[in-house]
Design a protein around this motif. Sequence first.
Motif, PDB file in Angstrom:
ATOM      1  N   GLU A   5     -35.204  -3.934 -34.587  1.00 46.69           N
ATOM      2  CA  GLU A   5     -33.812  -4.323 -34.841  1.00 46.69           C
ATOM      3  C   GLU A   5     -33.798  -5.625 -35.624  1.00 46.69           C
ATOM      4  O   GLU A   5     -34.557  -6.558 -35.316  1.00 46.69           O
ATOM      5  CB  GLU A   5     -33.044  -4.509 -33.530  1.00 46.69           C
ATOM      6  CG  GLU A   5     -31.582  -4.905 -33.716  1.00 46.69           C
ATOM      7  CD  GLU A   5     -30.853  -5.127 -32.397  1.00 46.69           C
ATOM      8  OE1 GLU A   5     -29.693  -5.573 -32.435  1.00 46.69           O
ATOM      9  OE2 GLU A   5     -31.444  -4.858 -31.331  1.00 46.69           O
ATOM     10  N   GLU A  35     -36.087   1.215 -38.949  1.00 42.73           N
ATOM     11  CA  GLU A  35     -36.060   0.649 -37.593  1.00 42.73           C
ATOM     12  C   GLU A  35     -36.436   1.706 -36.547  1.00 42.73           C
ATOM     13  O   GLU A  35     -36.144   2.884 -36.721  1.00 42.73           O
ATOM     14  CB  GLU A  35     -34.668   0.089 -37.303  1.00 42.73           C
ATOM     15  CG  GLU A  35     -34.357  -1.147 -38.139  1.00 42.73           C
ATOM     16  CD  GLU A  35     -32.954  -1.672 -37.878  1.00 42.73           C
ATOM     17  OE1 GLU A  35     -32.242  -1.103 -37.032  1.00 42.73           O
ATOM     18  OE2 GLU A  35     -32.560  -2.658 -38.529  1.00 42.73           O
ATOM     19  N   LYS A  60     -37.232  -7.510 -31.971  1.00 40.38           N
ATOM     20  CA  LYS A  60     -36.026  -7.974 -32.645  1.00 40.38           C
ATOM     21  C   LYS A  60     -36.366  -9.150 -33.552  1.00 40.38           C
ATOM     22  O   LYS A  60     -37.133 -10.034 -33.169  1.00 40.38           O
ATOM     23  CB  LYS A  60     -34.962  -8.396 -31.621  1.00 40.38           C
ATOM     24  CG  LYS A  60     -34.471  -7.245 -30.756  1.00 40.38           C
ATOM     25  CD  LYS A  60     -33.475  -7.701 -29.707  1.00 40.38           C
ATOM     26  CE  LYS A  60     -33.033  -6.527 -28.820  1.00 40.38           C
ATOM     27  NZ  LYS A  60     -32.085  -6.948 -27.761  1.00 40.38           N
TER      28      LYS A  60
END
Length: 389
Positions: free
Chosen positions: A370, A389, A170
């Motif tokens: 993400e 992604e 992330k």
Amino acid sequence: MKVKVIRGSNQIGGSIIEVASESTRVILDVGSELGENAPQTPAVEGLFNGTPSFDAVLISHYHGDHLGLLDSVLPEIPVFMGKKAYAVYEKQLEYAGKPLRDDIRTFEPRESFAIGDIQITPYLCDHSAFDSYMYLLQEGDEKVLYTGDFRSNGRKNFKYLLSLLPEVDKLIVEGTTLSGKHASARTEADLEYEAVQLIKRIGDAPVFVNMASTNIDRIVTFFRTAKRTGRVLLEDTYTASLTAAISGNIPNPKFPEVKVFLARPTERDYDILQHFSSSKIGRRGISKERFVMMVRPSMLGYLEKLSAEMDFNGGLLIYSLWGGYKEDERTKAFLTRMEELGLSIVDLHVSGHADTQTIEALIAVVKPKEIIPVHTENAEWFERFKADE
């Protein structure tokens, strides 16, 4: 790890972000909202009120929109920030006569430490605040990177930073410039070159720079500009206290080419001036120098007195801040009065935030699964990366 943007997903400033594992909860930045004269503390249970339920607060840098609510954080919660950033922040509060938390823990670049089951690694990045950091948070094999505010157009090597960063699951990334209000492809080196060319054209006339004293990169830029044009750099007592706290190779009162002046006749400023007695300079001495002087609107009275000692006609006032601050009535009055005293106003500024190419370069290296946009008014810009992604 779960990421929750408590505040800052659809606005610039006021960032408060939670990253949590099964057993550990960490807060990234506790910023006040831009334009707040009296910052309002949001009702975040366990952080600002009630029983502490967070294990640490990590501060990316010392700008108010990232640590403006630090005083409101429950005292039982540990706070971490860069060692040199803390030195600047400490002097800011000391100068303002405000209390400082005495439990702030500091670190050096890439000095990893653990908060519960989350391993934290701070990476030094370039921003208009000195000693700014990105944070890598790792729990097991999962990695989350928080950029804080960053750029590639300053004096630190962005490619080197990219070479240090791993691929992550992330990415919490700023997008300040994506609204178009802060965009700038120019670099600090470009600004230095342009300033030198401008100053060379005005002979011995005075040069003033309206800029933030905490923008250490910009102080370096105008110190280099002053040297290249045969001038001394004049720092007021507040700025001198900040640069002296950092010391090292940052232009400070120990440099023979740096002089310190007293713009505010307060007991605190007199004490600072006496501390730098070997570097102090008065208005009469300034009037005989070729100089680049750092100034702010609050110095208007002092500058009017200085104009009685010397001729400002033909000189420059370089405005080196975000243009939006010109809407402030005090700034408007200051710039108007400086023009009346004979100075030409010139805008020379470089953004402290990443442009689109810089953000794209970061994403290409860390390859996040993400992307979580923060500190932006144009989060939709990141939709283009969803296919990857």
